[in-house]
Structure formats: structure tokens, C-alpha cells
Write an enzyme that holds these catalytic residues in place. Structure first.
Site, mmCIF file in Angstrom:
data_model
loop_
_atom_site.group_PDB
_atom_site.id
_atom_site.type_symbol
_atom_site.label_atom_id
_atom_site.label_comp_id
_atom_site.label_asym_id
_atom_site.label_seq_id
_atom_site.Cartn_x
_atom_site.Cartn_y
_atom_site.Cartn_z
ATOM 1 N N HIS B 161 0.858 -1.182 0.000
ATOM 2 C CA HIS B 161 0.000 0.000 0.000
ATOM 3 C C HIS B 161 0.894 1.231 0.000
ATOM 4 O O HIS B 161 1.850 1.303 0.750
ATOM 5 C CB HIS B 161 -0.894 0.007 1.235
ATOM 6 C CG HIS B 161 -1.936 -1.059 1.220
ATOM 7 N ND1 HIS B 161 -3.079 -0.944 0.474
ATOM 8 C CD2 HIS B 161 -2.003 -2.263 1.811
ATOM 9 C CE1 HIS B 161 -3.810 -2.033 0.629
ATOM 10 N NE2 HIS B 161 -3.173 -2.862 1.440
ATOM 11 N N CYS B 203 -0.803 2.067 -5.087
ATOM 12 C CA CYS B 203 -1.526 3.264 -5.472
ATOM 13 C C CYS B 203 -0.519 4.370 -5.775
ATOM 14 O O CYS B 203 0.500 4.482 -5.095
ATOM 15 C CB CYS B 203 -2.456 3.697 -4.353
ATOM 16 S SG CYS B 203 -3.722 2.485 -4.018
#
Lengths: 542, 394
Positions: B161, B203
């Protein structure tokens, strides 16, 4: 097959060099025992003996070691043993709690949850034992893909009353003494990446022989599984490396009905198709239950009393040993076992600052039972020895605990070691309690999943066999011969005070809310116009 | 005077060194096409930086890459696999010892043979940077080190992440784009790579390679700044998402690649389809010195060793009394004249420039060697005579 074995023997005699060993012998065995609760215990043992070999003298570490030529002995492990001059080594990697109450004693004794490493090393020489211990655990971490590198001095102890070498300790004709190093890591996971290098140490890998049954998809589905590496010096017989894999599987879980029938195929996915040509002996031993009489197929080659054995080398292939019961399984109402004591260890107290360690020991026998009690704790769990209380059936007693030795923890560097002898009266329940403090850790000392808590290593209880009346002077060296099989308690999970790791974000959120509230009110006050509205009574009625 | 002589000797030595490196360069480039890679070994660093069961897909991402590089020929000893959690033997895993990357569970990524080098709590930013830069303790075993050299092509894959210019490790610490860029620069200065291929699936992944400044790095990421990367599919029996979309489509393409494949990185990048991936993957190739259509996929994903079959020694006509290089070095008249022209270039070492045909290069080099030797010998003798003649006066 015979020819290949002959080649192996020929080579092993050809490589008979400076160490003076004459040959290497590899043997493998599998012990299968149905357990009273319907599960099946399987124990693989792969034994390699380097005949005539002597562990490396730590004083020779500065000089070049002679080159190592092995045929069957695992080279990668042999290199580590000689590099750090390790005389005896025990490594175990286990997953789950061994349930002594239901399963009795395990075949292999080291069943503490997680990783446990024990090593005896000679003291003399230029390199200190601690340096070699550090090198050893890092090397083993690399070899077995385990996090043993984190078994640092914060977890290393030397409990020399609880553990004694299984083999012999050489003195290399110079009065070299040995020191023990012990460390455990209860949070360690065991998975395929540990089994892969384990199998690579075997002469037949997982291709043939008994080791071909070690299929990771099946053994890691077991209710309990653990692997071990045991190196010891057997004196004139040489250096022995024993690789073990134990598991407790549940045929009831796989079966549609209450049948506890099992076969090698149902437990491991396939039977044994080929012999391991390097093995001098390859034996499957099945323990038969006392009361019931299940049928075994194929017919065992030898059957004596409660043991049936198969010689894999001569048996017809594919060998698929199967045990079948006539009737369905009824869970026994009473599980009788041969354990001298049963142990429950808990950490009580609900605060994050202090607690109480409680140990409940139940002696079921009608004779007094002596035990050695070993407790090793990371430094952030601090004992207060003066709060040690012993109660028997609720009454305080002070004659239970004797011969205490206590190494207090040093914050951020050394764990606690507590060893004592307990004497349990017959048919009694003994409760030991100790007050503990939980330290406040530094922000960076917390693991990434700090809220989960810390796993504490298991305590070890070693029952002592009744003393020999002739030689009853209670010396510690004598205890070595009285030590029974250790009992590992379950691990504990302790909740230490954790900081609010998201505190900065909370501060931002609080401040922003406050600013928004004040600004909003002030803005409202400044820009809104407050007027008195006169509503028409007629309109209101509409 | 001594200083001048010393400088000359230095210059001579450096030119000899340069000539030797050019010998090495020649050796490796003899049979290769102009745009081909100059690497001799391949390494892979695969990082799953996420802990916890619900991040199963990140474990599967890294393991999918592990399977691919292993299938294409990089051995376990050259793969540093970092998994922040144990998905396969997790108690929540209904399929123990297995990690699947597709909803039908067709392919077990964990298999029977896997070596995880850093796992659990060991997967930290510090350890990752130590692996890259090689600054590890002496007792750290070989399997936990990136033992690459200046001829290594290193494939670095990261997943987890992240956000704009950072990637979280275990929800506990972050690595920033600057940290990775500096680590790569340190690797470059320490000659720890020939080329790096950096791939990241997180991301806002494209921000992670925006700070690179060291040469010979090719980078790709799953999504542009301000954009999320999404998972590809769930498996209902496992109960969580099993793989991320970007990695899934790359692995799907990779399944069609084998060790002898001639597909290029450009071909791989051409398969990026933002509609399917649900984000806009990016490629950064300004630091990369080769054209992308000549950089093979197997240059980074495969452990392809180029073997050169040379004729047996007697065919080369080598005799014992006259080694070939000495025989060639006897200067022919026209080469003797060129000696004067060549010798000034002795002190400017430009190894890669002397590349026309290998025969001419050989002759030139030996002429340079002899010329340089004569020059330095003369200088040394002269300096020695000067100092010897001066000594009685002192």
C-alpha cells in the site's frame, strides 16, 4: 539399488581423509501412532552418522579448517557446524500447541511453539561463544529461511540446569569446557519455505524413500506440526545429524463419517513408490492401540506386542500402509495418559502495567513428584521474586520451591532466566504465582502489529526421576541422569502498553475540528444577519 | 622531475587498466547485437511490503513474480524474496501451503520448492535498503544478500500500500521515492548493477520512480499520481482479493514468454491497457540507455546465460613457442608510423571507443602497449640518471 549403495560406500571410504571418519550411514524411519482422540501422530526421523568424526576444536578456529568431503552428511549444515565450532545443536520449528493431555508425550521432545535453538559450544579459543552464537543463528536463519537472526541477546539465555546435552561433549585433550546457549522465538511461523531447505539436506531429497511422503500441502494442513534438527557427538561413534518432522493429523476431519481409518495415501497424498538408495535402513513402525484391534494392510513384516514394522527397502511397492477400524469412532470419555503432571500457565491481570503469572501443577500420582521449572522471559516482563507464593489446595506452603536460580533481566538487553526445583506432594494441585510488571517499550521497539501483543516463550518443566538412594547427594551434575522428558507449556500472549501510533493524525483531526468549529461560529456571527421575523398568524395556520 | 615521471607511470598504468577493461568489454560484446544487454548475471529483489491476511493479494503479486523469474531461469540463490506475512500457512487459509493468484485456483504459487529470504518482521525499510546497497553485517548469510556486480541486471519488484512518493512497509513505516533513488545511486557508485528494471504495483505508483537519477534504470508503475491501483479478482473460497490488476496482466503476458523469447520490454509495455487495469501504468525510460525495443524481457526476468562455442584450441593455430599476441605485436612498417599518432591517446582512456573490428583493435592495442612501455621506460631511465647524477652534489 544395491549397486548404488555400494558406490556410496566406496566413495565414502575413498574420501576418508584427515578427520579419520570411515563412513557415513544414513537411516530413515517413520513412526505412526493412533492417538486416543482419533488423531494420528506421525514422526519422521532421518539419521545421518558421520562415523569417527569429532566436532571442531574452538581453539583451531584461527587456523584453516581441512576441506570437508561428505557423501550423505548434509554439507551446508556441516559447514556451519565447523565454521562456528558447534558441538551440539538442537533447532526446532513448531506450529501449534502440543496437547499433552490428549496426546501424551511426543516422540520428539522439543515441541515448544515457534522456534527454539539450543547449542553447546566450547569456550576456549580466540572467538567468544557469543560471537559464534550470533554467527550460528544467522547462518541457520539463512539455511532454513527462518527469522532466527532475531534470536539476539535479548532472547538468549543459558539455562544449564534444565537442558543437558544428548550426546557427549569432547574436551579435545585440553580441558575445554562447554557453554550452553538457548533462545526461543514463539511467534515464528513454519511453512513450506522451511521444509524446502530441510528436504534439501536429505540424500534423497523428497524424491524417494520415506521422505517422499513429506508433501507440504498435506503436512502443513496438520493440527500440529514441527520440524527439528539435532546434531550431537556420540563419542567414538561420530557426529550424528538427526532431522525430524512430527505432525498430528486428523483423519476424522477428512472422513465423511466418524471413521478414523487412515492410510499413507490419505495422510500424505501418496504412498512410497521407490526406495531411497542411500538409506541403510528404512523402517515404518506403527503403534497398535491396546484395547481395539484395527486391521493393518499390507501385512506387517514383523509384529511384536504393540508395534508393527515394515521394512521399506524390501517391501512391495507401492507401499501404502493403512489402518482400518471396524466400527465408528466414539470420543473417549476419559483420556488417561502417562504424564506425571499436568500444567496450566496463565498470565492474569487486566492492566497494561502489571499482572500475575500463575502456574497450576496437578500431580495425579500417589507419589511425590520432583520437577525442574524453567521460565525465560523477555526483559519487558519483569518478575518480582519476593512475591513468589505457593499454594496447595488453597493453603500457603513454603516447602515446595527449592534450589532457585534467578538471572534478572536487564532492560533492552537481557532476558530473565528463572530455574527452580519443585516438589509436588502426591495427588495435589499446586499453584505458583509471581507478580510481574510489564515494561513500557520504546516507540521503535514495538513490532509492526503491536496491538496483537507479544508472544512469550513457553516455560519448561522437567520431571525428575526418583533419586537413587545410594547416590542421593543432590548435585546438579547428578540431576542430568534423573531428568525425565520435558513438558513445554503453551505460549502466552501479553498485551503491553502500546502508544497510539496514529496520534499525529488524531491531533490533526482534533485541531481541524476545533478550528472548523470556531471559524464556523465566528464566520456565522460575522456574516449572518439576525433579524426578528414576524409571522402572520393567518399564514401560520395555513 | 620525479613528479612528471610519476605522473607518466600513473598514466601508463591507467591506460593499461583501461585496455584491460576494454578486453573484458570486448569479450562480453563479441557476439552481441549493438543494442543487446551487457549483463552476465541476473538478480531479482521481490518485495511484498504488506502484512495481514486481507493483503493476501500482495503476497500473491510477489509470489507470481517469483514464479515467473524462477521459471525463466533465475535461480533461488539470485532471488531475494521478502514477504511481510505468511499467507500460505496462515490459519485463515483454507488451502494450507498454497497461495493462488486466480479465482479458479488453477496454479499454486507456493508450490513445493520455495525459499523466502526475509519474512515477517524482517521485512523492513532498513533491511530492504541494506539488501540493495549491500551494507549488511558480516554474519548475514549469502541467501540474504544481493551479491550483484557491475554486470548484473537487477529486477526490483515492490508491492504494497502506498501513496504519492511513499510505500508503506507493514503499516508501520514508509519508504519514500527519494530513499529508493538514493539506494540505486549508491548501487551505481558501488558498481552493483549493469541495469535495473524497477516495477511497482501500488496506489500512485508512478510517483515512486519519479525521483530516480542514476543511469541505466528502467522503471514502470501501475498507476499515475492521484490514482489508485485496484485488485483484479476475488476468490470466494479464499475470501479475499487474490491479485492486483496490473500484476495480473503482466503475469498473464509473461506466461507466454519462455527462456528463448525475443520479445522486448516495448512489447510488454504495449500490452498495458488502462481500461482493463483500471489505472494508467507508466514507464520511465529516460535513464535507460538502450532502445526499449531492443531490451529483451529476458534481460531482466530471465537468467539467460549466453554461451559461446569456441573452436578447439588446435584450430586457432597456436604454437607453444610463439604466443599469438606476441606474434601479432611485431610492428609492421605502416603500423610503426601510426605509433606516433596513437601514443598520445594512451593517456586518455576511452575503452568503449576503440571498437571497429577486433583485429585492428588488437594490433592497435599492442602497439599502444609497446609504445607506452618504451616511453615510460625511457622516462624512468632518464629520471633515474638525472637523480643519480645529482646525488653526489647533494
Amino acid at each position: 539399488m544395491k549397486l548404488t549403495l555400494g558406490w556410496f560406500l566406496l566413495f565414502s571410504t575413498l574420501f576418508n581423509n584427515g578427520y579419520g571418519w570411515s563412513s557415513e550411514i544414513f537411516s530413515e524411519s517413520l513412526k505412526i501412532a493412533p492417538l486416543p482422540d482419533g488423531r494420528v501422530s506421525t514422526t519422521f526421523s532421518f539419521n545421518t552418522v558421520l562415523e569417527g568424526a569429532l566436532p571442531r576444536d574452538p581453539r583451531s578456529l584461527t587456523s584453516q579448517d581441512a576441506s570437508q568431503h561428505y557423501v550423505l552428511f548434509p554439507l551446508t549444515l556441516g559447514q556451519i557446524l565447523r565454521e562456528y565450532a558447534v558441538t551440539e545443536l538442537h533447532l526446532s520449528l513448531n506450529a501449534g500447541n502440543w496437547n499433552y493431555e490428549r496426546w501424551g508425550y511426543p516422540e520428539e521432545k522439543g515441541v515448544g511453539t515457534g522456534a527454539e535453538l539450543l547449542a553447546w559450544m566450547g569456550v576456549e579459543g580466540s572467538e567468544s561463544v557469543d560471537d559464534r552464537w550470533k554467527g550460528l543463528r544467522n547462518a541457520l536463519a539463512g539455511l532454513f529461511c527462518a527469522s532466527l537472526g532475531s534470536l539476539d541477546e535479548q532472547r538468549t539465555t543459558s539455562p544449564d540446569r534444565a537442558f543437558f546435552p544428548q550426546g557427549m561433549l569432547p574436551d579435545w585433550s585440553g580441558n575445554v569446557t562447554h557453554q550452553l546457549r538457548h533462545a526461543s522465538l514463539p511467534s515464528e511461523h513454519v511453512c513450506t519455505e522451511n521444509l524446502t531447505p530441510f528436504l534439501k539436506l536429505l540424500p534423497c531429497k523428497s524424491l524417494s524413500g520415506i521422505s517422499s511422503l513429506l508433501n507440504p500441502h498435506r503436512v502443513f494442513d496438520a493440527d500440529w506440526h514441527g520440524m527439528g534438527v539435532h546434531v550431537s557427538w556420540l563419542g567414538a561413534a561420530g557426529v550424528q545429524v538427526r532431522l525430524t518432522f512430527q505432525s498430528v493429523m486428523d483423519p476424522l476431519r477428512y472422513s465423511r463419517n466418524t471413521s478414523r481409518n487412515w492410510s499413507l495415501r490419505s495422510l500424505f497424498g501418496h504412498g512410497i513408490e521407490r526406495n531411497c538408495p542411500a538409506a541403510s535402513s528404512s523402517v515404518i513402525e506403527v503403534t497398535l492401540p491396546d484395547s481395539e484391534h484395527p486391521s493393518l494392510t499390507p501385512q506387517p513384516q514383523t509384529s511384536s506386542g504393540s508395534k508393527a514394522t515394515y521394512d521399506v527397502l524390501t517391501a512391495e511397492k507401492t507401499l501404502d500402509v493403512a489402518m482400518q477400524w471396524q466400527d465408528g469412532f466414539q470420543y473417549p470419555s476419559i483420556l488417561n495418559n502417562s504424564l506425571p503432571v499436568s500444567v496450566t500457565r496463565t498470565l492474569r491481570g487486566f492492566t497494561q502495567a502489571s499482572g500475575k503469572l500463575s502456574l497450576v501443577l496437578k500431580n495425579r500420582r500417589s507419589t511425590p513428584q520432583e520437577l525442574i521449572y524453567l521460565e525465560t522471559m523477555p526483559w519487558f516482563i519483569q518478575f518480582y521474586l519476593h512475591t513468589l507464593q505457593t499454594r496447595i489446595d488453597g493453603h500457603l506452603r513454603d516447602d515446595i520451591v527449592s534450589h532457585m536460580s534467578y538471572n534478572a533481566a536487564v532492560a533492552h538487553s537481557r532476558p530473565t532466566t528463572f530455574q527452580a526445583e519443585l516438589r509436588l506432594p502426591p495427588n495435589s494441585v499446586t499453584q505458583l504465582t509471581l507478580d510481574v510488571d510489564k515494561a513500557f517499550l520504546r516507540y521503535t521497539e514495538h513490532p509492526p502489529d503491536a496491538q496483537r501483543g507479544w508472544d512469550l516463550p513457553p516455560a519448561v518443566l522437567i520431571p525428575l526421576n526418583p533419586a537413587d538412594p545410594i547416590n542421593s547427594n543432590n548435585s546438579h551434575t547428578y540431576n542430568e541422569y534423573r531428568l525425565g522428558e520435558p513438558i513445554y507449556t503453551s505460549t502466552l500472549l501479553v498485551d503491553v502498553a502500546t502508544p497510539d501510533f496514529s496520534m499525529p493524525y488524531n491531533v490533526i483531526i482534533f485541531t481541524c475540528s476545533l478550528v472548523a468549529f470556531i471559524f464556523g461560529s465566528v464566520f456565522n456571527l460575522l456574516t449572518r444577519k439576525f433579524v426578528v421575523l414576524h409571522l402572520d398568524a393567518n399564514q401560520q395556520n395555513n | 622531475m620525479h613528479l612528471v615521471a610519476f605522473l607518466h607511470v600513473l598514466g601508463f598504468l591507467s591506460s593499461v587498466w583501461a585496455l584491460n577493461t576494454s578486453v573484458v568489454n570486448d569479450f562480453f560484446e563479441r557476439n552481441s547485437a549493438p543494442g543487446a544487454s551487457k549483463h552476465t548475471n541476473n538478480w531479482a529483489v521481490l518485495v511484498c511490503a504488506s502484512r495481514y491476511w486481507f493483503n493476501y493479494r500482495h503476497m500473491a503479486n510477489a509470489l507470481g513474480m517469483y514464479r515467473t523469474v524462477k521459471r525463466l531461469g533465475i535461480p533461488d540463490s539470485n532471488i531475494i524474496l521478502m514477504l511481510a506475512d505468511d499467507a500460505s500457512c496462515n490459519l485463515r487459509n483454507k488451502f494450507p501451503g498454497s497461495v493462488y493468484a486466480n479465482p479458479g485456483r488453477h496454479l499454486d504459487l507456493y508450490g513445493d520448492n520455495i525459499e523466502v529470504d526475509y519474512r515477517g518482521y524482517e521485512v523492513t525499510v532498513e533491511n530492504f535498503i541494506r539488501v540493495l546497497t549491500g551494507r549488511v553485517e558480516p554474519s548475514v548469510p549469502r541467501s540474504k544478500r544481493l551479491l550483484s556486480d557491475e554486470r548484473s541486471n537487477v529486477f526490483v519488484y515492490m508491492t504494497g500500500h502506498g501513496g504519492n512518493e511513499f510505500l508503506k512497509f507493514q503499516d508501520n513505516e514508509e519508504i519514500s521515492a527519494f530513499d529508493i533513488a538514493d539506494a540505486f545511486e549508491q548501487m551505481y557508485q558501488k558498481k552493483r548493477y549493469n541495469e535495473i528494471f524497477f516495477m511497482i504495483d501500488t496506489c500512485q505508483a508512478n510517483s515512486m520512480y519519479s525521483k530516480f537519477y542514476s543511469p541505466n534504470i528502467l522503471a514502470t508503475g501501475s498507476s499515475k499520481v492521484g490514482e489508485n491501483s485496484y485488485s483484479y479478482a476475488n476468490d470466494n473460497d479464499i475470501g479475499v482479493a487474490v491479485i492486483d490488476a496490473f500484476t495480473h496482466y503482466i503475469l498473464e503476458y509473461m506466461e507466454g514468454i519462455n527462456k528463448t523469447s525475443q520479445m522486448s520490454m516495448q512489447d510488454l509495455f504495449n500490452t498495458y491497457n488502462p481500461d482493463k487495469i483500471n489505472s494508467h501504468p507508466g514507464v520511465r525510460s529516460d535513464l535507460f540507455r538502450r532502445p526499449l525495443d531492443q531490451a529483451l524481457i529476458t534481460d531482466f526476468f530471465g537468467g539467460v546465460a549466453q554461451a559461446e562455442v569456441i573452436p578447439p584450441i588446435e584450430d586457432l593455430g597456436i604454437t607453444d613457442d610463439a604466443p599469438p599476441d606476441l606474434g601479432d605485436s611485431l610492428p609492421a612498417p605502416e603500423e610503426a608510423t601510426s605509433l606516433v599518432k596513437v601514443s598520445p591517446s594512451l593517456f586518455s582512456h576511452r575503452p568503449s571507443d576503440i571498437l571497429s573490428s577486433s583485429n585492428v583493435v588488437d594490433k592497435k592495442r599492442t602497439v599502444q602497449m609497446w609504445g607506452g612501455l618504451c616511453l615510460v621506460g625511457g622516462l624512468a631511465a632518464w629520471a633515474f640518471r638525472k637523480s643519480a647524477s645529482r646525488r653526489p652534489n647533494a
